[in-house]
Scaffold this active site. Structure first.
Site, short mmCIF file in Angstrom:
data_model
loop_
_atom_site.label_atom_id
_atom_site.label_comp_id
_atom_site.label_asym_id
_atom_site.label_seq_id
_atom_site.Cartn_x
_atom_site.Cartn_y
_atom_site.Cartn_z
N HIS A 305 -19.82 -71.23 11.07
CA HIS A 305 -19.73 -70.86 12.49
C HIS A 305 -18.30 -70.44 12.82
O HIS A 305 -17.34 -71.09 12.40
CB HIS A 305 -20.13 -72.06 13.36
CG HIS A 305 -19.88 -71.87 14.82
ND1 HIS A 305 -18.92 -72.57 15.53
CD2 HIS A 305 -20.47 -71.06 15.72
CE1 HIS A 305 -18.94 -72.22 16.79
NE2 HIS A 305 -19.86 -71.29 16.94
N ASN A 306 -18.16 -69.32 13.55
CA ASN A 306 -16.82 -68.82 13.93
C ASN A 306 -15.86 -68.94 12.75
O ASN A 306 -14.80 -69.57 12.82
CB ASN A 306 -16.29 -69.59 15.14
CG ASN A 306 -17.01 -69.21 16.43
OD1 ASN A 306 -17.84 -68.30 16.43
ND2 ASN A 306 -16.68 -69.88 17.51
N GLU A 335 -19.53 -65.60 10.14
CA GLU A 335 -19.65 -65.03 11.49
C GLU A 335 -18.39 -64.26 11.85
O GLU A 335 -17.27 -64.69 11.55
CB GLU A 335 -19.89 -66.15 12.50
CG GLU A 335 -20.17 -65.63 13.91
CD GLU A 335 -20.51 -66.74 14.89
OE1 GLU A 335 -20.97 -66.41 15.99
OE2 GLU A 335 -20.31 -67.93 14.55
N ASP A 337 -16.78 -62.36 15.28
CA ASP A 337 -16.80 -61.96 16.69
C ASP A 337 -15.82 -60.80 16.86
O ASP A 337 -14.60 -60.99 16.69
CB ASP A 337 -16.36 -63.13 17.58
CG ASP A 337 -17.45 -64.18 17.72
OD1 ASP A 337 -18.61 -63.86 17.43
OD2 ASP A 337 -17.14 -65.32 18.11
N HIS A 350 -12.06 -65.54 19.15
CA HIS A 350 -13.06 -66.19 19.99
C HIS A 350 -12.83 -65.71 21.42
O HIS A 350 -11.88 -66.16 22.08
CB HIS A 350 -12.93 -67.71 19.89
CG HIS A 350 -14.14 -68.45 20.35
ND1 HIS A 350 -14.14 -69.79 20.66
CD2 HIS A 350 -15.41 -68.03 20.58
CE1 HIS A 350 -15.35 -70.16 21.03
NE2 HIS A 350 -16.13 -69.11 21.00
N GLU A 384 -21.09 -60.46 15.89
CA GLU A 384 -21.17 -60.60 17.33
C GLU A 384 -20.35 -59.45 17.92
O GLU A 384 -19.12 -59.52 17.97
CB GLU A 384 -20.64 -61.95 17.78
CG GLU A 384 -21.45 -63.13 17.27
CD GLU A 384 -22.85 -63.17 17.84
OE1 GLU A 384 -23.09 -62.51 18.86
OE2 GLU A 384 -23.71 -63.85 17.25
#
Length: 791
Positions: A305-306, A335, A337, A350, A384
């Protein structure tokens, strides 16, 4: 003592120069750059540093701590300082686990090359050490620490101090007796082999001797037949015991005459029990042993995650190092973003936080370089996308140009698939998971979509951890996309301009829901993993396809498991699910992944930068199958007709009883190395994680003042309904009556990889690194059915 290793190290000019020492600049940031004198110690295995040559030195790192050495141009930090220092003079020391990298800048290219080449030589030497050489290294390290005046010999006073460092509480008279026995030169000090003999006298294993004599008719050796009996009766090796006995004697019997006579001495027997063959983890589960030709949705997938974050979720550092570390520990789903960045270059961070920002192209380059170093099986790139049309085109360019043939851009064989391809089909391929343009016939029901949207606006987690809305082509016109600060979702400028505002921070939208613009070229890169919004299981069955995947916050996933766990299991037999941590976990803490694995969720994303119980479980599950990042789910989680409910498993469900005798411990490390006089009071806790009725723990009593060779001899019993889903975690703690017990070490493994019989459990640190030679000795027995177990 250093001779133990120096005799095996090659004479090398680089190592000789490193032992003279070098003044280099240690770099932590753009503003923190300080000169330090680094020197390789005479043992060839540790590097110390001081403020200047001849200054007071202290340990910097051990060679066994080093994972690899990188050149200066591979360092994010040194690249940012390229105008100040030539990259050719810099290099980075990368450590195992979560320890921060060490960036150094030498005074010349030659000095940098000397240290890089020398360190790489030493790291290769340590990597290839056998069991005896690692023990020699461990002893050498202790000798260095105990030899306070560094004269190459140890007085009895230094030995007493060393015993406390080694967690040994011993009567002074007895300790002096052992010291005199080992001092064969009668010099009043211990040197080299004398220290080794002293160590051997400390590490007598009476519990192993007793076991050896139980099967040995003369107490001196195990004949081939006696050893076969032991392997069959205690180790449950079955029909292969005869052939295995010959292999093990050849592998672990130290004497050549013993090998020729096919007998095993006490030293050979102990060597076997302490080896990988005597480990609790079944060696047949280490290599790739599972069927890798089933559809992707039939596997648990090691997921992050992230991934870009190496700290917390609000102010932490974003770094390509997050991707490198995740991929090197077997992660297969990372991941990214992506947001509009300066100079037309997309950035990764983030969004709407104070986390630092890194160029998207650097992230892609790192993924391309490290994706398949640990595993050949596919890497999933969970995008994302928060970017404008223009920067989405840059995203496409970087993905295609940097990844090249590694990037999957079309369906395999160009055919219309009927199920997801297998990990084997997708070897060395990188798949993009993300939004995809919706065709007219795929348009979702507006009422259901609007209802889900209204529900999500009330959900605080959805606001903190939202995913982009479904995207569809509106026109060829390129419209600027901005973000609503409240919902963190893209809205067209013209819609925002028209929307009346009735309350601060609240937008009232026109009746028709706006759609952000997705670049068709980016949409086209999504082949098998189209991200879609989840509304309900019936809606998914009616409207979605096998190549579509939904993401669930941990809270949503927990709710679904509780309300409709059997439907979630069935959903995961034909479609991929990704679970991610709550947006409220701003400290990058983790949830327990087990409850989501119980429902068959494949991509249970973890904050891999945070050590602890939850990451122990993740590492434990994916330790098997060559650490390839894919683990085949149990058959009842792959059957579309399955009635399995993780909250209410049918009892008994292939139930078993587990009986564990916790016998003894060996060379447990100190909890606090700064307190020489403190000695641990160890206890062992055995924890089982699985379906809710199986999740439990029991522990032994503590042994006072003995971390070197504590003995427990206690038996723990467990009833397990669904062993196929169970993980076992063995934790050693230091008992403290005043506060919480302190962590010493742990080891976690799947039930399916557990060996029965007398086994050693080799402990790992909080970071998952070996604490060699620290271990606990146990006896494991499983029985079909359930026995009454005291709660």
């Amino acid at each position: 003592m250093a001779y133990l290793l120096q005799g095996r190290l090659p004479i090398n000019q680089d190592l000789l120069l490193m032992q003279k020492g070098t003044l280099m600049r240690k770099v932590r940031s753009k503003s923190w750059k300080k000169l330090r004198f680094f020197r390789l110690q005479d043992d060839g295995m540790t590097v110390w540093h001081a403020r200047q040559a001849g200054g007071r030195a202290k340990p910097s790192f051990s060679i066994s701590d080093v994972d690899t050495v990188r050149e200066g141009h591979e360092s994010e930090l040194l690249r940012n300082l390229a105008e100040e220092f030539p990259l050719e003079q810099g290099f980075t020391i990368v450590f195992h686990g979560r320890r921060s990298n060490l960036d150094l800048v030498a005074n010349s290219v030659q000095e940098a090359q000397t240290w890089m080449q020398g360190l790489q030589l030493l790291v290769g030497f340590v990597t290839n050490m056998d069991q005896q050489e690692r023990l020699d290294q461990w002893l050498s390290d202790w000798f260095q620490r105990g030899d306070k005046n560094q004269d190459g010999r140890m007085s009895f006073g230094e030995v007493q101090r060393l015993l406390h460092l080694m967690n040994v509480e011993m009567d002074q008279e007895y300790a002096f007796q052992l010291f005199q026995t080992a001092d064969t030169s009668q010099s009043g000090t211990l040197e080299g082999e004398e220290f080794v003999e002293f160590y051997k006298s400390l590490t007598q294993r009476p519990e192993v001797q007793e076991l050896f004599e139980k099967f040995s008719s003369d107490g001196q050796k195990l004949t081939l037949l006696e050893f076969v009996d032991f392997l069959q009766e205690e180790q449950k090796e079955g029909e292969r015991a005869s052939d295995l006995a010959l292999e093990l004697i050849d592998r672990y019997e130290p004497s050549e005459s013993g090998k020729l006579r096919h007998v095993l001495s006490m030293d050979g027997f102990l060597g076997y029990l302490c080896s990988k063959d005597g480990d609790i983890f079944n060696p047949t589960c280490h290599p790739l042993y599972q069927d890798m030709t089933q559809p992707l949705n039939h596997y648990y997938i090691n997921s992050s995650h992230n991934t870009y974050l190496v700290g917390d979720q609000l102010c932490g550092q974003s770094s390509v190092e997050g991707y490198i570390r995740a991929l090197k520990r077997g992660c297969r789903c990372v991941e990214v973003d992506i947001w509009d960045g300066p100079s037309g270059e997309p950035i990764v961070y983030h969004g709407h936080t104070l986390t630092s920002r890194i160029p998207f192209k650097d992230v892609v380059a790192a993924i391309g370089q490290y994706a398949f170093q640990m595993s050949d099986y596919p890497v999933i790139l969970s995008l994302e996308n928060h970017c404008s049309w223009e920067q989405q085109e840059i995203i496409v360019r970087h993905l295609t140009e940097i990844l090249g043939d590694q990037l999957l851009t079309t369906a395999l064989d160009g055919q219309t698939p009927t199920q997801l391809p297998s990990p084997e089909d997708l070897r060395r391929k990188i798949l993009v998971k993300g939004k995809k343009l919706i065709l007219e016939e795929e348009e979702e029901e507006p009422e259901a979509e609007l209802e889900a949207e209204q529900e999500s606006t009330l959900d605080l987690e959805a606001q903190l951890e939202s995913e982009p809305q479904e995207l569809s082509p509106r026109s060829e016109e390129k419209k600027k996309v901005v973000m609503c600060p409240l919902l963190c979702r893209p809205l067209c400028c013209q819609i925002m301009a028209q929307a009346p505002i009735s309350k601060p921070g609240l937008l009232l939208f026109p009746k028709q829901k706006p759609k952000a613009i997705l670049c068709p070229a980016l949409s086209a890169l999504v082949v098998y993993l189209k991200a879609v919004t989840f509304y309900s299981f019936p809606h998914s069955r009616e409207h979605y396809h096998f190549y579509e995947t939904s993401s669930f916050s941990e809270t949503k996933a927990k709710s679904l498991i509780k309300e409709a766990g059997d439907e979630f299991v069935q959903h995961n037999t034909w479609q991929l699910s990704r679970v991610y941590p709550s947006g409220l976990r701003t400290d990058s803490s983790n949830y327990n992944p087990q409850e989501f694995w119980n429902a068959g969720c494949q991509m249970v994303a973890m904050n891999m930068q945070t050590a602890g119980l939850e990451m122990d479980l993740c590492d434990g599950l994916f330790r098997q199958n060559a650490g390839c990042g894919y683990v085949l789910k149990p058959d009842f989680l792959r059957d579309a007709q399955s009635s399995f409910h993780p909250e209410r498993p049918i009892s008994p469900f292939k139930a078993q009883t587990l009986i564990i005798q916790v016998i003894s411990g060996q060379q447990l490390p100190k909890v606090d190395n700064t307190k020489e006089q403190s000695i641990v009071d160890p206890l062992v806790r055995v924890e089982i994680f699985g379906v809710r009725p199986d999740t439990t723990r029991q522990e032994t009593s503590y042994v006072e003042n003995n971390g070197f060779n504590p003995y427990w001899g206690q038996t723990l019993r467990f009833r397990v309904l669904v062993p196929e889903l169970a993980l076992l975690r063995f934790v050693v703690k230091d008992y403290d009556w005043k506060s919480r017990n302190d962590f010493i070490g742990q080891y976690t493994l799947p039930w399916s990889c557990m060996q029965q019989g007398y086994r050693h459990i080799h402990l790992l640190s909080k970071d998952g690194l070996s604490l060699h030679p620290a271990s606990i000795f146990v006896h494991i027995c499983t029985q079909e059915g359930l026995e009454e177990v005291e709660s």
